[in-house]
Scaffold this active site. Structure first.
Site, mmCIF file in Angstrom:
data_model
loop_
_atom_site.group_PDB
_atom_site.id
_atom_site.type_symbol
_atom_site.label_atom_id
_atom_site.label_comp_id
_atom_site.label_asym_id
_atom_site.label_seq_id
_atom_site.Cartn_x
_atom_site.Cartn_y
_atom_site.Cartn_z
ATOM 1 N N LYS A 39 2.068 12.278 -5.509
ATOM 2 C CA LYS A 39 1.327 12.163 -4.247
ATOM 3 C C LYS A 39 0.269 13.263 -4.159
ATOM 4 O O LYS A 39 -0.869 13.000 -3.756
ATOM 5 C CB LYS A 39 2.308 12.208 -3.051
ATOM 6 C CG LYS A 39 3.149 10.933 -2.971
ATOM 7 C CD LYS A 39 4.299 10.997 -1.964
ATOM 8 C CE LYS A 39 5.122 9.714 -2.058
ATOM 9 N NZ LYS A 39 6.289 9.703 -1.160
ATOM 10 N N ASP A 42 3.342 7.865 6.645
ATOM 11 C CA ASP A 42 4.340 6.959 6.061
ATOM 12 C C ASP A 42 4.520 5.706 6.916
ATOM 13 O O ASP A 42 5.089 4.716 6.456
ATOM 14 C CB ASP A 42 5.696 7.677 5.944
ATOM 15 C CG ASP A 42 5.998 8.143 4.522
ATOM 16 O OD1 ASP A 42 5.436 7.557 3.581
ATOM 17 O OD2 ASP A 42 6.805 9.074 4.373
ATOM 18 N N GLN A 45 9.465 13.954 2.579
ATOM 19 C CA GLN A 45 10.013 13.110 1.512
ATOM 20 C C GLN A 45 11.497 12.841 1.754
ATOM 21 O O GLN A 45 12.274 13.756 1.986
ATOM 22 C CB GLN A 45 9.809 13.815 0.152
ATOM 23 C CG GLN A 45 10.243 12.992 -1.045
ATOM 24 C CD GLN A 45 9.369 11.763 -1.259
ATOM 25 O OE1 GLN A 45 8.153 11.820 -1.147
ATOM 26 N NE2 GLN A 45 10.017 10.638 -1.562
#
Ligand SMILES: NC(=O)c1ccc[n+]([C@@H]2O[C@H](COP(=O)([O-])OP(=O)(O)OC[C@H]3O[C@@H](n4cnc5c(N)ncnc54)[C@H](OP(=O)(O)O)[C@@H]3O)[C@@H](O)[C@H]2O)c1
Length: 292
Positions: A48, A115, A92
């Site tokens: 990422k 997200d 995460q």
């Protein structure tokens, strides 16, 4: 349907958008948060960060020990919410036990929720309102669109009903919108005989986390198959004794399907590219439909 070329195109497009924003004085910035030492999380966050770099997005790594108290993580997120320099926040998953993923998602400012897991964004998605769309479902739909897979009137079967993949995908596929308008069945662990559903699918999307469980005999001839699953299995022949496979048994599915995504190299790169696109959207405060 390889994911890498489209992912590269999305990153290039995002880089152009980011450069225009920077010229106007906004430097898109993403806070990447890891708690603990989960090896897969380290790999995902590294990818990422690299993708952000490609797109010209500044990424900031925040790494905490596995015993970080629940309240400290929530307070850190609130700090990032208040920080005007930070446009996107990604925590995460999975997190150590003391943390509640839903509480974490709900603490992130919905407009920095790259997200797309915050309940407000989930609600916007279901309602067809502008908002941040979860990266993997967005990547899957962009891939289908890119390959000219028109969902109108198709029978789509989604294997899995998680808030991260299956449920938002099923919602998006059934949206009353040109190019979507699919008739969707969402299958889960209590559905019984999965093959009964998969054999009806014009478009089959597997997101169960069950290695190679969808075999060729479960697929309607000519179906489009998207394999979201990422599973590590033992394989003495591979370097390190492990390798990645999807939820679909690629070898038996490939001759039956008209199109199929590989694992790795299918949906994974698109997820990361869509994260960058979402970070640009959060920085630009432009939540218009990326699928339009
Ligand atoms: N490519 C990418 O970028 C990407 C991104 C995210 C996730 N993934 C991968 O996608 C997979 C799914 O991720 P997730 O986060 O959605 O997983 P998850 O939260 O564990 O959800 C799995 C879903 O599959 C259902 N399921 C499990 N076993 C089943 C079975 N035998 N028959 C029918 N349904 C079954 C579960 O049903 P219940 O609801 O009844 O438990 C659940 O809804 C994983 O392999 C993950 O690593 C890939």
């Amino acid at each position: 349907m390889e994911g890498k070329p489209l992912a590269a195109a999305i990153l290039a497009d995002t880089a152009g958008r980011v450069a225009r924003l920077q010229a106007q004085g906004t430097d898109p910035t993403l806070a990447l948060v890891r708690v603990g030492d989960d090896p897969a999380s380290k790999v995902y966050l590294k990818r990422k960060g690299e993708a952000c770099h490609t797109a010209g997005i500044r990424s900031e790594d925040h790494v905490f020990p596995p015993d970080l108290p629940r309240g400290d993580l929530l307070e850190f997120i609130r700090e990032q919410n208040r920080n005007p320099r930070v446009h996107g926040i990604l925590v995460q998953f999975p997190l150590p036990r003391q943390h509640d993923p839903m509480e974490v998602s709900e603490t992130i400012d919905p407009d920095k929720d790259v997200d797309g897991f915050h309940p407000l964004n989930a609600g916007r998605l279901v309602s067809g309102l502008p908002g941040l769309i979860p990266c993997t479902p967005l990547g899957v739909l962009l891939l289908l669109k890119h390959h000219g897979v028109d969902m109108e009137g198709k029978a789509a079967v989604v294997l899995g009903r998680s808030l991260i993949v299956g449920r938002p995908l099923a919602n998006l596929l059934s949206r009353k919108s040109p190019g979507l308008n699919a008739t969707v069945t969402m299958v889960h662990s209590q559905s019984g005989d999965v093959a009964r559903f998969t054999r009806q699918a014009d478009v089959l999307i597997a997101a169960m986390g069950r290695p190679r469980s969808v075999t060729g005999d479960m697929i309607k001839p000519g179906a489009v198959v998207v394999d979201v699953g990422i599973n590590r299995i033992d394989d003495p022949a591979s370097p390190g004794g492990r390798r990645l496979v999807g939820d679909v048994d690629f070898e038996s599915a490939r001759p039956v399907a008209s199109r199929i995504t590989p694992v790795p190299g299918g949906v994974g790169p698109l997820t990361v590219a869509c994260l960058c696109r979402n970070t640009w959207a959060a920085a630009a405060r432009d939540f218009s439909d990326p699928l339009a």
